[in-house]
Write a protein that holds these residues in place. Structure first.
Motif, PDB file in Angstrom:
ATOM      1  N   ASP A   1      -3.342   2.693  -5.742  1.00  0.00           N
ATOM      2  CA  ASP A   1      -4.608   2.161  -5.211  1.00  0.00           C
ATOM      3  C   ASP A   1      -4.735   0.642  -5.382  1.00  0.00           C
ATOM      4  OD1 ASP A   1      -4.895   2.298  -7.962  1.00  0.00           O
ATOM      5  OD2 ASP A   1      -6.877   3.219  -7.917  1.00  0.00           O
ATOM      6  N   TYR A   2      -3.725  -0.033  -5.929  1.00  0.00           N
ATOM      7  CA  TYR A   2      -3.759  -1.491  -6.098  1.00  0.00           C
ATOM      8  C   TYR A   2      -3.361  -2.169  -4.793  1.00  0.00           C
ATOM      9  CZ  TYR A   2      -2.673  -6.186  -7.787  1.00  0.00           C
ATOM     10  OH  TYR A   2      -2.631  -7.552  -7.964  1.00  0.00           O
ATOM     11  N   ARG A   3      -4.139  -3.157  -4.362  1.00  0.00           N
ATOM     12  CA  ARG A   3      -3.864  -3.866  -3.116  1.00  0.00           C
ATOM     13  C   ARG A   3      -3.704  -5.373  -3.279  1.00  0.00           C
ATOM     14  NH1 ARG A   3      -3.096   0.641  -2.245  1.00  0.00           N
ATOM     15  NH2 ARG A   3      -3.750   1.939  -0.493  1.00  0.00           N
ATOM     16  N   GLY A   4      -3.689  -5.842  -4.519  1.00  0.00           N
ATOM     17  CA  GLY A   4      -3.556  -7.275  -4.762  1.00  0.00           C
ATOM     18  C   GLY A   4      -2.110  -7.734  -4.726  1.00  0.00           C
TER      19      GLY A   4
ATOM     20  N   ALA B   1       0.869  -1.173   0.000  1.00  0.00           N
ATOM     21  CA  ALA B   1       0.000   0.000   0.000  1.00  0.00           C
ATOM     22  C   ALA B   1       0.905   1.221   0.000  1.00  0.00           C
ATOM     23  CB  ALA B   1      -0.913   0.007   1.226  1.00  0.00           C
ATOM     24  N   MET B   2       0.828   1.982  -1.075  1.00  0.00           N
ATOM     25  CA  MET B   2       1.638   3.198  -1.230  1.00  0.00           C
ATOM     26  C   MET B   2       0.766   4.426  -1.068  1.00  0.00           C
ATOM     27  SD  MET B   2       3.674   2.350  -4.749  1.00  0.00           S
ATOM     28  CE  MET B   2       2.246   1.608  -5.551  1.00  0.00           C
ATOM     29  N   PRO B   3       1.361   5.524  -0.632  1.00  0.00           N
ATOM     30  CA  PRO B   3       0.608   6.766  -0.614  1.00  0.00           C
ATOM     31  C   PRO B   3       0.387   7.266  -2.044  1.00  0.00           C
ATOM     32  CG  PRO B   3       2.887   7.172   0.024  1.00  0.00           C
ATOM     33  CD  PRO B   3       2.721   5.685  -0.114  1.00  0.00           C
ATOM     34  N   GLY B   4      -0.660   8.055  -2.247  1.00  0.00           N
ATOM     35  CA  GLY B   4      -0.889   8.676  -3.542  1.00  0.00           C
ATOM     36  C   GLY B   4       0.339   9.474  -3.944  1.00  0.00           C
ATOM     37  N   GLY B   5       0.600   9.549  -5.247  1.00  0.00           N
ATOM     38  CA  GLY B   5       1.766  10.272  -5.721  1.00  0.00           C
ATOM     39  C   GLY B   5       2.978   9.381  -5.929  1.00  0.00           C
ATOM     40  N   LEU B   6       2.842   8.083  -5.608  1.00  0.00           N
ATOM     41  CA  LEU B   6       3.902   7.110  -5.862  1.00  0.00           C
ATOM     42  C   LEU B   6       3.388   6.031  -6.805  1.00  0.00           C
ATOM     43  CD1 LEU B   6       5.753   6.107  -2.545  1.00  0.00           C
ATOM     44  CD2 LEU B   6       6.573   7.574  -4.377  1.00  0.00           C
ATOM     45  N   GLU B   7       4.300   5.434  -7.513  1.00  0.00           N
ATOM     46  CA  GLU B   7       4.035   4.200  -8.252  1.00  0.00           C
ATOM     47  C   GLU B   7       5.211   3.280  -8.006  1.00  0.00           C
ATOM     48  OE1 GLU B   7       4.538   3.624 -12.445  1.00  0.00           O
ATOM     49  OE2 GLU B   7       5.823   5.376 -12.629  1.00  0.00           O
ATOM     50  N   ALA B   8       4.985   1.987  -8.135  1.00  0.00           N
ATOM     51  CA  ALA B   8       6.071   1.017  -8.099  1.00  0.00           C
ATOM     52  C   ALA B   8       6.226   0.463  -9.509  1.00  0.00           C
ATOM     53  CB  ALA B   8       5.772  -0.101  -7.105  1.00  0.00           C
TER      54      ALA B   8
END
Length: 149
Positions: A89-92, A56-63
């Motif tokens: 927003d991905y949690r899978g 779970a990342m904060p908004g403004g980040l991508e992995a």
């Protein structure tokens, strides 16, 4: 600048290593295969490999999921859809789409390092529809337009 990213080791994967950097200044966190049995990738074959984790990342980040250079160089193993994007927003479960571009079959075992995950800041962008774009010297020149090599 520092961000906190939550990580969840999924049930049944208690033995899987959590992502980690392999050197102090590395930008990528190595990801580990959470396969339940060995997977053999034949030349030209692709498959989705689970990692046994979710984040779970904060908004403004991508992995971004990227290949490991050693696997690519030594065995021709790389990631399709590179870099793969994991949205905030991905949690899978994170899964890695691997392909064997090498000449020999390649065996993937449980807890093997298969890819790396790099976090990037995503700027907030607002698209504005216009009737015409501003001019540049390049204009609409596309592939190969800036040189022949």
């Amino acid at each position: 600048m520092s961000f906190e990213v939550q990580i969840n080791r999924l049930a049944g994967n208690e033995d899987i290593e959590l992502p980690r950097k392999m050197s102090e200044l590395a930008s990528g966190f190595d990801l580990y295969a959470a396969v339940t049995e060995d997977v053999v990738l034949s030349p030209g074959q692709r498959t989705l490999i689970p990692t046994g984790i979710a984040i779970a990342m904060p908004g403004g980040l991508e992995a971004q999921i990227r290949p490991r250079s050693g696997l690519a160089f030594k065995h021709g193993i790389t990631c399709l859809n590179t870099p793969g994007t994991i949205d905030a927003d991905y949690r899978g479960e994170i899964k890695v789409l691997l392909i064997n571009l090498g000449q020999e079959p390649f065996k993937i075992t449980r807890n093997e390092r298969i890819a790396q995950m790099v976090f990037q800041i995503v700027p907030e962008v607002k698209l504005i529809q216009v009737d015409e774009l501003s001019e540049t010297i390049r204009g609409a020149g596309g592939f190969g337009h800036t040189g022949t090599k």
